[in-house]
Design a protein around this motif. Sequence first.
Motif, PDB file in Angstrom:
ATOM      1  N   ASP A 198     -15.485 -56.888 -13.172  1.00  0.00           N
ATOM      2  CA  ASP A 198     -14.864 -58.200 -13.321  1.00  0.00           C
ATOM      3  C   ASP A 198     -13.692 -58.279 -12.352  1.00  0.00           C
ATOM      4  O   ASP A 198     -12.675 -57.625 -12.539  1.00  0.00           O
ATOM      5  CB  ASP A 198     -14.383 -58.386 -14.758  1.00  0.00           C
ATOM      6  CG  ASP A 198     -13.614 -59.674 -14.955  1.00  0.00           C
ATOM      7  OD1 ASP A 198     -13.636 -60.527 -14.053  1.00  0.00           O
ATOM      8  OD2 ASP A 198     -12.988 -59.821 -16.015  1.00  0.00           O
ATOM      9  N   ALA A 199     -13.849 -59.038 -11.285  1.00  0.00           N
ATOM     10  CA  ALA A 199     -12.819 -59.101 -10.251  1.00  0.00           C
ATOM     11  C   ALA A 199     -11.700 -60.076 -10.585  1.00  0.00           C
ATOM     12  O   ALA A 199     -10.758 -60.238  -9.823  1.00  0.00           O
ATOM     13  CB  ALA A 199     -13.438 -59.486  -8.911  1.00  0.00           C
ATOM     14  N   GLY A 237      -8.649 -57.373 -10.326  1.00  0.00           N
ATOM     15  CA  GLY A 237      -9.629 -56.881 -11.276  1.00  0.00           C
ATOM     16  C   GLY A 237      -9.361 -55.506 -11.843  1.00  0.00           C
ATOM     17  O   GLY A 237     -10.183 -54.977 -12.598  1.00  0.00           O
ATOM     18  N   PRO A 273      -7.029 -56.365 -18.466  1.00  0.00           N
ATOM     19  CA  PRO A 273      -6.599 -56.191 -17.077  1.00  0.00           C
ATOM     20  C   PRO A 273      -5.267 -55.476 -16.978  1.00  0.00           C
ATOM     21  O   PRO A 273      -4.470 -55.460 -17.920  1.00  0.00           O
ATOM     22  CB  PRO A 273      -6.473 -57.632 -16.568  1.00  0.00           C
ATOM     23  CG  PRO A 273      -6.157 -58.428 -17.790  1.00  0.00           C
ATOM     24  CD  PRO A 273      -6.912 -57.765 -18.911  1.00  0.00           C
TER      25      PRO A 273
END
Length: 211
Positions: A23-24, A30, A202
């Motif tokens: 997941d960038a 990311g 994140p």
Amino acid sequence: MFQTKFPRGFRAGLGPVNLGGWDAAGPVKGQKREFYLSLWVEIVGADFENQKFGTKMGFLHWGPAQPRFISQGIWLLKNNRAVQGVESSWRMTFYQEFLGFPGMRNRILHQNRSPAALMTAGRWHHWEVVAVKNTVGQANGVFDWWIDGAQIMSYSDVVWVTPADTTGFTQWKWNPTWGGEGGVRTRDDYMLIDHVYLSGPPQTSVETSPR
């Protein structure tokens, strides 16, 4: 479902496929400070021809922000006999590789919760993995691994990031590689993966430290 073929005549140190992702999204390209991986994997048939070192069943990347450094984790179908040959059950290891990091040594995480050879040919197995970054300068990172609900590894002293590079987890990759150097396959073998799921919070800011 994704099939990987290890063909007859294939040389050691190569991976026949390369599938990866992450997941960038997020404020720091990311990066994750921790992550959860769930996947199903099957070694097709009654057995599998393992390379003398083992077969690498996926990679985890964290960092590096600096191109002269290399850091990666390797899920390894371990060869306990250290000779090329056909096997039907295996223990697993997770190999941390650091190249170029000042003062860092590679580390092999062995099954420290269950010694059982839970990976077997001919059936689906469910892997679950949790990893958490360490505090920079401390050996307090986490690596936990379950196979079919049975925990095989639990470590709370892992070093993932260093003062030289604080970049968090950045990629999972399915690049199943038949061992290291030496050997040629004598038969065709297959692996399947399915229902791959990755998640994690994140990294919200970039940690800094003196260079």
